[in-house]
Design an enzyme around this catalytic site. Structure first.
Site, PDB file in Angstrom:
ATOM      1  N   HIS A  12       4.562  29.575 -36.183  1.00  0.00           N
ATOM      2  CA  HIS A  12       3.280  30.010 -36.409  1.00  0.00           C
ATOM      3  C   HIS A  12       2.284  29.472 -35.236  1.00  0.00           C
ATOM      4  O   HIS A  12       2.872  28.576 -34.402  1.00  0.00           O
ATOM      5  CB  HIS A  12       2.668  29.511 -37.811  1.00  0.00           C
ATOM      6  CG  HIS A  12       2.645  28.263 -38.168  1.00  0.00           C
ATOM      7  ND1 HIS A  12       3.611  27.560 -38.883  1.00  0.00           N
ATOM      8  CD2 HIS A  12       1.760  27.322 -37.430  1.00  0.00           C
ATOM      9  CE1 HIS A  12       3.195  26.270 -38.858  1.00  0.00           C
ATOM     10  NE2 HIS A  12       2.102  26.085 -38.201  1.00  0.00           N
TER      11      HIS A  12
HETATM   12  P1  TYD Z   1       4.001  25.238 -43.117  1.00  0.00           P
HETATM   13  O1  TYD Z   1       2.828  24.874 -42.606  1.00  0.00           O
HETATM   14  O2  TYD Z   1       4.155  26.734 -42.927  1.00  0.00           O
HETATM   15  O3  TYD Z   1       5.146  24.474 -42.645  1.00  0.00           O
HETATM   16  P2  TYD Z   1       5.964  24.151 -41.176  1.00  0.00           P
HETATM   17  O4  TYD Z   1       5.056  24.849 -40.148  1.00  0.00           O
HETATM   18  O5  TYD Z   1       6.227  22.828 -41.132  1.00  0.00           O
HETATM   19  O6  TYD Z   1       7.283  25.041 -41.580  1.00  0.00           O
HETATM   20  O7  TYD Z   1       3.818  25.149 -44.567  1.00  0.00           O
HETATM   21  C1  TYD Z   1       5.076  25.087 -45.478  1.00  0.00           C
HETATM   22  C2  TYD Z   1       4.261  25.152 -46.989  1.00  0.00           C
HETATM   23  O8  TYD Z   1       3.704  24.002 -47.379  1.00  0.00           O
HETATM   24  C3  TYD Z   1       3.505  26.417 -47.068  1.00  0.00           C
HETATM   25  O9  TYD Z   1       3.831  26.931 -48.378  1.00  0.00           O
HETATM   26  C4  TYD Z   1       2.076  25.902 -46.988  1.00  0.00           C
HETATM   27  C5  TYD Z   1       2.181  24.446 -47.449  1.00  0.00           C
HETATM   28  N1  TYD Z   1       1.343  23.446 -47.129  1.00  0.00           N
HETATM   29  C6  TYD Z   1       0.362  22.988 -47.658  1.00  0.00           C
HETATM   30  O10 TYD Z   1       0.165  23.276 -49.200  1.00  0.00           O
HETATM   31  N2  TYD Z   1      -0.537  21.877 -47.425  1.00  0.00           N
HETATM   32  C7  TYD Z   1      -0.228  21.589 -45.971  1.00  0.00           C
HETATM   33  O11 TYD Z   1      -1.116  20.605 -45.685  1.00  0.00           O
HETATM   34  C8  TYD Z   1       0.688  22.048 -45.223  1.00  0.00           C
HETATM   35  C9  TYD Z   1       0.762  21.610 -43.827  1.00  0.00           C
HETATM   36  C10 TYD Z   1       1.548  23.084 -45.704  1.00  0.00           C
END
Ligand code: TYD
Length: 145
Positions: A62
């Site tokens: 992302h």
């Molecule tokens: P995501 O940011 O997509 O993780 P990565 O980029 O590491 O793969 O987040 C994964 C999941 O966690 C998504 O459902 C959102 C949740 N999340 C939160 O609830 N709070 C946060 O601070 C973060 C970073 C993610």
């Protein structure tokens, strides 16, 4: 806020690997690194960390519209694959005293996590799903391509 204004313009050249001050114990008791207000080009509003990531897993996938962040391999190593819509760059993080500062508007994927690795993320805003671009085609459109 700089992130919102520049997100579509920011290129990979704006990604920066910074030194995090390291204090080595004179008696051989190990190292200490510290991130203070002036260490990063943004104010830290949230801290999270990734751990127990399987070696074949990919995180990220992302870009952010406004959020800026600094990633640190506080333990182990992993690769950060960056894309600005035109150019791609891969940075290998494996030192607890190096921080990868990623401005807004840069696509990132985190791969090749070593066993026991921990990715610390110091970020500029509280969690907001509306700040994410999770589709690469949408990201390229956002970047004007
Ligand atoms: P995501 O940011 O997509 O993780 P990565 O980029 O590491 O793969 O987040 C994964 C999941 O966690 C998504 O459902 C959102 C949740 N999340 C939160 O609830 N709070 C946060 O601070 C973060 C970073 C993610």
């Amino acid at each position: 806020m700089a992130g919102i204004t520049n997100a579509n313009l920011n290129s990979i050249d704006k990604v920066e690997l910074i030194n995090i001050p390291k204090i080595s114990d004179p008696e051989g008791r190990g190292n200490l690194s510290v991130v203070e207000n002036n260490t990063l080009p943004f104010e830290v509003r949230r801290v999270y960390y990734l751990y127990d990531v399987p070696s074949d897993a990919s995180r990220g996938g992302h870009a952010h519209i406004a959020l800026e962040q600094c990633l640190v391999a506080v333990s182990g190593s992993f690769d950060v694959v960056l894309h600005d819509g035109k150019n791609k760059k891969i940075i290998h993080l494996n030192k607890p005293n190096k921080g990868l500062v990623i401005p807004s508007g840069i696509w990132r994927e985190l791969e090749n996590f070593s066993s026991g690795s921990v990715c610390l993320a110091l970020v500029s805003a509280v969690y907001d799903e509306s700040d994410y671009i999770r589709n690469f085609e949408s990201f390229k459109l956002f970047k004007g391509g």
